[in-house]
Design a protein around this motif. Structure first.
Motif, PDB file in Angstrom:
ATOM      1  N   TRP A   1     -43.705 -71.506 -10.544  1.00 25.13           N
ATOM      2  CA  TRP A   1     -42.667 -72.377 -10.001  1.00 25.13           C
ATOM      3  C   TRP A   1     -41.668 -71.558  -9.186  1.00 25.13           C
ATOM      4  O   TRP A   1     -41.538 -70.357  -9.357  1.00 25.13           O
ATOM      5  CB  TRP A   1     -41.948 -73.144 -11.120  1.00 25.13           C
ATOM      6  N   SER A   2     -40.992 -72.253  -8.287  1.00 27.47           N
ATOM      7  CA  SER A   2     -40.050 -71.583  -7.394  1.00 27.47           C
ATOM      8  C   SER A   2     -38.786 -72.420  -7.268  1.00 27.47           C
ATOM      9  O   SER A   2     -38.859 -73.644  -7.065  1.00 27.47           O
ATOM     10  CB  SER A   2     -40.685 -71.372  -6.017  1.00 27.47           C
ATOM     11  N   ALA A   3     -37.637 -71.755  -7.366  1.00 33.78           N
ATOM     12  CA  ALA A   3     -36.359 -72.427  -7.160  1.00 33.78           C
ATOM     13  C   ALA A   3     -36.179 -72.762  -5.683  1.00 33.78           C
ATOM     14  O   ALA A   3     -36.704 -72.086  -4.801  1.00 33.78           O
ATOM     15  CB  ALA A   3     -35.209 -71.537  -7.641  1.00 33.78           C
ATOM     16  N   ALA A   4     -35.450 -73.823  -5.422  1.00 35.21           N
ATOM     17  CA  ALA A   4     -35.299 -74.333  -4.061  1.00 35.21           C
ATOM     18  C   ALA A   4     -34.416 -73.427  -3.208  1.00 35.21           C
ATOM     19  O   ALA A   4     -33.485 -72.782  -3.696  1.00 35.21           O
ATOM     20  CB  ALA A   4     -34.704 -75.733  -4.103  1.00 35.21           C
TER      21      ALA A   4
ATOM     22  N   ASN B   1     -42.935 -63.878 -15.685  1.00 38.39           N
ATOM     23  CA  ASN B   1     -43.193 -62.806 -14.719  1.00 38.39           C
ATOM     24  C   ASN B   1     -43.651 -61.520 -15.408  1.00 38.39           C
ATOM     25  O   ASN B   1     -43.264 -60.409 -15.027  1.00 38.39           O
ATOM     26  CB  ASN B   1     -41.949 -62.535 -13.859  1.00 38.39           C
ATOM     27  N   GLY B   2     -44.470 -61.676 -16.445  1.00 39.51           N
ATOM     28  CA  GLY B   2     -44.996 -60.525 -17.169  1.00 39.51           C
ATOM     29  C   GLY B   2     -44.064 -59.958 -18.220  1.00 39.51           C
ATOM     30  O   GLY B   2     -44.399 -58.954 -18.855  1.00 39.51           O
ATOM     31  N   VAL B   3     -42.910 -60.595 -18.436  1.00 44.61           N
ATOM     32  CA  VAL B   3     -41.896 -60.100 -19.369  1.00 44.61           C
ATOM     33  C   VAL B   3     -41.790 -61.060 -20.552  1.00 44.61           C
ATOM     34  O   VAL B   3     -41.639 -62.274 -20.360  1.00 44.61           O
ATOM     35  CB  VAL B   3     -40.526 -59.964 -18.672  1.00 44.61           C
TER      36      VAL B   3
ATOM     37  N   ARG C   1     -40.451 -76.374  -6.864  1.00 46.95           N
ATOM     38  CA  ARG C   1     -41.834 -76.323  -6.383  1.00 46.95           C
ATOM     39  C   ARG C   1     -42.737 -75.730  -7.460  1.00 46.95           C
ATOM     40  O   ARG C   1     -42.327 -74.844  -8.223  1.00 46.95           O
ATOM     41  CB  ARG C   1     -41.916 -75.473  -5.114  1.00 46.95           C
ATOM     42  N   PHE C   2     -43.980 -76.202  -7.499  1.00 46.28           N
ATOM     43  CA  PHE C   2     -44.954 -75.755  -8.488  1.00 46.28           C
ATOM     44  C   PHE C   2     -46.282 -75.438  -7.809  1.00 46.28           C
ATOM     45  O   PHE C   2     -46.636 -76.028  -6.788  1.00 46.28           O
ATOM     46  CB  PHE C   2     -45.185 -76.837  -9.551  1.00 46.28           C
TER      47      PHE C   2
ATOM     48  N   PRO D   1     -34.221 -66.998  -5.578  1.00 46.65           N
ATOM     49  CA  PRO D   1     -34.663 -68.297  -5.082  1.00 46.65           C
ATOM     50  C   PRO D   1     -35.645 -68.145  -3.930  1.00 46.65           C
ATOM     51  O   PRO D   1     -35.496 -67.269  -3.076  1.00 46.65           O
ATOM     52  CB  PRO D   1     -33.364 -68.956  -4.609  1.00 46.65           C
ATOM     53  N   GLY D   2     -36.657 -68.991  -3.925  1.00 48.90           N
ATOM     54  CA  GLY D   2     -37.680 -68.944  -2.902  1.00 48.90           C
ATOM     55  C   GLY D   2     -38.889 -68.115  -3.291  1.00 48.90           C
ATOM     56  O   GLY D   2     -39.976 -68.312  -2.740  1.00 48.90           O
ATOM     57  N   GLU D   3     -38.722 -67.180  -4.228  1.00 44.69           N
ATOM     58  CA  GLU D   3     -39.847 -66.388  -4.713  1.00 44.69           C
ATOM     59  C   GLU D   3     -40.494 -67.108  -5.903  1.00 44.69           C
ATOM     60  O   GLU D   3     -39.873 -67.933  -6.566  1.00 44.69           O
ATOM     61  CB  GLU D   3     -39.390 -64.984  -5.112  1.00 44.69           C
TER      62      GLU D   3
END
Length: 257
Positions: A97-100, A193-195, A234-235, A161-163
């Motif tokens: 998912w990604s922040a707007a 994120n792997g954490v 976004r997903f 955001p965006g990543e």
């Protein structure tokens, strides 16, 4: 026995212990062979036994999807929550998912969504929070990776955001007795994120914004729900797989040989 003799005999005891443990231990359990599962080319790709919920094209795995858009292989949150047509109990979920962008709002008003396990209605289920927590202070048990209103994440592993962020969640469903009482609670492990953010964290019940968490008896399998909180989160690359611990059959007494 005097002290000198005791010390001299220590190597004999040591040798006896080594000899005892040199024998192979046989637990006497006959295990079924673990099934072969082919992993994806990348760690984020679905393995061979996964159910792909969103692959960048179709929303067919979900109900109530008319108001969610697919653009350039990305699923964009719209009005109303998405609900899987399949039902799940114990499962492993991968979701990206990604922040707007551009960034709008602050605190709980910035790219707010959530993943609800075993959801029976809008806003009811066991939630791991989705939120833009990159340089965005809010209450800790409501930031990204929190079990909402129950347990903050151990760390903040949010990308800007965006990543793209990735959640890998291991969900252990609660069990209920025939009379509706709780037999065993739910547990959740969350890797962001792997954490590691949540390590087999025990849940106190279903998540809620305005009431304490609590358990009420429900079926063993229920849908997964993606929350609409009015933000265009976004997903992509969403897949899920059931898991079940192998059960062995005791066919002999444990022994050494």
């Amino acid at each position: 026995m005097n002290r000198f003799v005791s010390i001299c005999m220590l190597p004999l005891f040591a040798l006896a212990a080594v000899a005892a443990h040199a024998s192979e231990y046989l637990p006497g359990i006959e295990w079924p062979e673990p099934p072969v599962v082919t992993p994806g080319e990348k760690n984020s790709d679905p393995p061979s036994d996964a159910l792909v919920l969103f692959d960048g094209t179709s929303k067919s795995a979900f109900d109530n999807a008319d108001n969610w858009k697919v653009e350039d292989g990305v699923l964009i949150a719209g009005q109303g929550a998405l609900v899987t047509r399949e039902k799940f109990g114990d499962c492993q979920l991968h979701i990206e998912w990604s922040a707007a962008v551009p960034v709008k709002g602050n605190g709980q008003g910035r790219s707010n969504s959530g993943v609800y396990f075993m959801s029976q209605a809008e806003g009811v289920g066991y939630e791991v929070q989705i939120l833009d927590s990159y340089q965005n202070p809010t209450y800790f048990d409501g930031q990204a990776g929190a079990i909402y209103k129950q347990q903050p994440p151990m760390v903040n592993a949010m990308r800007p955001p965006g990543e793209w962020n990735a959640y890998d969640v291991i969900w252990t469903a609660p069990r209920f007795n025939a009379d509706g009482s709780l037999n065993s609670p739910a547990y959740m492990t969350v890797i962001h994120n792997g954490v590691l953010l949540q390590n087999h964290t025990e849940l106190a019940g279903k998540s809620a914004w305005d009431t304490p968490p609590a358990y009420t008896a429900h079926p063993d399998r229920l849908p997964l729900r993606l929350q609409d909180h009015g933000n265009p989160v976004r997903f992509r690359n969403i897949w899920i797989r059931d898991y079940k611990k192998l059960e062995g059959k005791q066919v002999a007494e444990p022994r050494f040989r």
